[in-house]
Design a protein around this motif. Sequence first.
Motif, PDB file in Angstrom:
ATOM      1  N   ILE A  33       0.865  -1.176   0.000  1.00  0.00           N
ATOM      2  CA  ILE A  33       0.000   0.000   0.000  1.00  0.00           C
ATOM      3  C   ILE A  33       0.903   1.227   0.000  1.00  0.00           C
ATOM      4  O   ILE A  33       2.000   1.196   0.583  1.00  0.00           O
ATOM      5  N   CYS A  34       0.499   2.283  -0.677  1.00  0.00           N
ATOM      6  CA  CYS A  34       1.303   3.506  -0.622  1.00  0.00           C
ATOM      7  C   CYS A  34       1.348   3.969   0.822  1.00  0.00           C
ATOM      8  O   CYS A  34       0.304   4.220   1.435  1.00  0.00           O
ATOM      9  N   VAL A  35       2.529   4.088   1.382  1.00  0.00           N
ATOM     10  CA  VAL A  35       2.658   4.408   2.800  1.00  0.00           C
ATOM     11  C   VAL A  35       2.361   5.876   3.091  1.00  0.00           C
ATOM     12  O   VAL A  35       2.378   6.287   4.252  1.00  0.00           O
ATOM     13  N   PHE A  36       2.067   6.650   2.042  1.00  0.00           N
ATOM     14  CA  PHE A  36       1.725   8.059   2.225  1.00  0.00           C
ATOM     15  C   PHE A  36       0.219   8.309   2.064  1.00  0.00           C
ATOM     16  O   PHE A  36      -0.400   8.929   2.922  1.00  0.00           O
ATOM     17  N   CYS A  37      -0.354   7.809   0.975  1.00  0.00           N
ATOM     18  CA  CYS A  37      -1.759   8.130   0.697  1.00  0.00           C
ATOM     19  C   CYS A  37      -2.695   6.931   0.761  1.00  0.00           C
ATOM     20  O   CYS A  37      -3.913   7.089   0.681  1.00  0.00           O
ATOM     21  N   THR A  40      -3.500   1.646  -3.593  1.00  0.00           N
ATOM     22  CA  THR A  40      -3.046   0.266  -3.792  1.00  0.00           C
ATOM     23  C   THR A  40      -2.703  -0.029  -5.250  1.00  0.00           C
ATOM     24  O   THR A  40      -2.196  -1.106  -5.555  1.00  0.00           O
ATOM     25  N   ASP A  41      -2.978   0.904  -6.143  1.00  0.00           N
ATOM     26  CA  ASP A  41      -2.665   0.729  -7.559  1.00  0.00           C
ATOM     27  C   ASP A  41      -1.420   1.541  -7.935  1.00  0.00           C
ATOM     28  O   ASP A  41      -1.052   2.506  -7.262  1.00  0.00           O
ATOM     29  N   ASN A  42      -0.787   1.147  -9.020  1.00  0.00           N
ATOM     30  CA  ASN A  42       0.383   1.867  -9.559  1.00  0.00           C
ATOM     31  C   ASN A  42       1.477   2.052  -8.505  1.00  0.00           C
ATOM     32  O   ASN A  42       2.048   3.134  -8.363  1.00  0.00           O
ATOM     33  N   LEU A  43       1.757   0.977  -7.765  1.00  0.00           N
ATOM     34  CA  LEU A  43       2.760   1.063  -6.710  1.00  0.00           C
ATOM     35  C   LEU A  43       4.176   0.971  -7.280  1.00  0.00           C
ATOM     36  O   LEU A  43       4.435   0.272  -8.256  1.00  0.00           O
ATOM     37  N   THR A  44       5.080   1.689  -6.658  1.00  0.00           N
ATOM     38  CA  THR A  44       6.495   1.689  -7.023  1.00  0.00           C
ATOM     39  C   THR A  44       7.313   1.458  -5.759  1.00  0.00           C
ATOM     40  O   THR A  44       6.779   1.440  -4.651  1.00  0.00           O
ATOM     41  N   ARG A  45       8.616   1.313  -5.933  1.00  0.00           N
ATOM     42  CA  ARG A  45       9.520   1.190  -4.784  1.00  0.00           C
ATOM     43  C   ARG A  45      10.122   2.561  -4.496  1.00  0.00           C
ATOM     44  O   ARG A  45      10.875   3.091  -5.320  1.00  0.00           O
ATOM     45  N   GLU A  46       9.795   3.096  -3.351  1.00  0.00           N
ATOM     46  CA  GLU A  46      10.358   4.379  -2.926  1.00  0.00           C
ATOM     47  C   GLU A  46      11.573   4.103  -2.043  1.00  0.00           C
ATOM     48  O   GLU A  46      11.467   3.441  -0.998  1.00  0.00           O
ATOM     49  N   CYS A  81       2.834   4.945  -4.183  1.00  0.00           N
ATOM     50  CA  CYS A  81       2.200   5.032  -5.498  1.00  0.00           C
ATOM     51  C   CYS A  81       3.043   5.911  -6.418  1.00  0.00           C
ATOM     52  O   CYS A  81       3.872   6.700  -5.971  1.00  0.00           O
ATOM     53  N   LYS A  82       2.801   5.770  -7.695  1.00  0.00           N
ATOM     54  CA  LYS A  82       3.573   6.499  -8.698  1.00  0.00           C
ATOM     55  C   LYS A  82       3.455   8.006  -8.505  1.00  0.00           C
ATOM     56  O   LYS A  82       4.435   8.739  -8.662  1.00  0.00           O
ATOM     57  N   ASN A  83       2.276   8.481  -8.130  1.00  0.00           N
ATOM     58  CA  ASN A  83       2.078   9.919  -7.959  1.00  0.00           C
ATOM     59  C   ASN A  83       2.888  10.457  -6.785  1.00  0.00           C
ATOM     60  O   ASN A  83       3.573  11.472  -6.902  1.00  0.00           O
ATOM     61  N   CYS A  84       2.792   9.783  -5.634  1.00  0.00           N
ATOM     62  CA  CYS A  84       3.541  10.245  -4.456  1.00  0.00           C
ATOM     63  C   CYS A  84       5.043  10.148  -4.696  1.00  0.00           C
ATOM     64  O   CYS A  84       5.798  11.067  -4.352  1.00  0.00           O
ATOM     65  N   ASN A  85       5.473   9.041  -5.285  1.00  0.00           N
ATOM     66  CA  ASN A  85       6.903   8.803  -5.487  1.00  0.00           C
ATOM     67  C   ASN A  85       7.495   9.742  -6.530  1.00  0.00           C
ATOM     68  O   ASN A  85       8.416  10.517  -6.243  1.00  0.00           O
ATOM     69  N   ASN A  86       6.966   9.688  -7.727  1.00  0.00           N
ATOM     70  CA  ASN A  86       7.573  10.412  -8.850  1.00  0.00           C
ATOM     71  C   ASN A  86       7.146  11.874  -8.942  1.00  0.00           C
ATOM     72  O   ASN A  86       7.979  12.771  -9.104  1.00  0.00           O
ATOM     73  N   SER A  87       5.846  12.120  -8.841  1.00  0.00           N
ATOM     74  CA  SER A  87       5.346  13.473  -9.056  1.00  0.00           C
ATOM     75  C   SER A  87       5.605  14.391  -7.872  1.00  0.00           C
ATOM     76  O   SER A  87       6.030  15.539  -8.052  1.00  0.00           O
TER      77      SER A  87
END
Length: 254
Positions: A33-37, A40-46, A81-87
Motif C-alpha cells: 500500500i502507498c505508505v503516504f496516501c 493500492t494501484d500503480n505502486l512503485t519502490r520508494e 504510489c507512482k504519484n507520491c513517489n515520482n510526481s
Amino acid sequence: MSLNKKLVEFRKKIRANQTKVITSIIDEHSINICVFCGETDNLTREHVIPQWVYERCTKRTFITTINKNAQTYNKATVPACKNCNNSILGELERFLTHKFNYVDLRDEYFINDEINKIILWLEIIEYKFHVLNLRRNLNKVQGVEYIPYIGKMPIAMFQGSLDQSPSKVFSNLRNALKTLALKSKVIKHNSLCILSTTNPHFHFFHSTNNFIFIELAQYNVALFYFYKQEFATYAEAAALAQEIVQREYGVAGK
C-alpha cells in the motif's frame, strides 16, 4: 502544477488517509500500500534514502541499529504510489538538488520556504525508516544466539530500548506520518543545521526518533536535523550536532 500546490495536495491526502494507512501497516507490516496516501494501484519502490544521495552506488551500505548488519541503500525501499513517489517526492528532491547545487554557503543561506522543504524531506526519510523497520524482521543479532520467536519480530520493536512496547512503536509511526501533514516548520528551524563540507565522500547516520546526518559530497552540503528536540538558538543545535558527529566519526564535522 507547481511544487507548492503538489505539497498542498500531498498534505491533504495524508490527513484524509492517515488512519487507513497506519491501520493497514499495523495489521500487516508487509502490506503493499502507498505508505503516504493509501493507494493500492500503480505502486512503485520508494527508496528510503534517495538514490541520488549515494550516487546510485549499489554497493553502498548502512548499518542497522539493532542487527548491526550491513543493508544496501538500493534495497532499502518502501511501497509508494507512482504519484507520491515520482510526481510529489521526485519534484521535491529535484527542487532541493537544484538549490544545493547553486547555493554557496560561504556567501548565502536558504530562505524560510527552502528550509521548510529541507525539513520536510528529512522528516519524510524518518517516516520511511519507521515503515521500513516494521517491514524488516530481526533475523539475527551479531554475537548473540538466535532466538526464533524474537527473530520474527520487526526491528522497530527493538529501536531505542529492548522493552519498547508495540503500542509505542505504532504511536511513533503514527506521529511521524502526522508530522508530514504540517505545513509550517518554523518552530523546528533551529533544529536544522546546514553546513558547508569539503569531504569527498557521502556520509550518513540516523537514530530513529532522534536525529539524522546526511553529507552530500557532490553539493558540498551537510545536513544535521534533530527530529524531536527544539532549540532556543541555532548555535545550541550546531554545538550538539558537532559533538554527535565527532563521537560518530572521531573527527570534527566540517
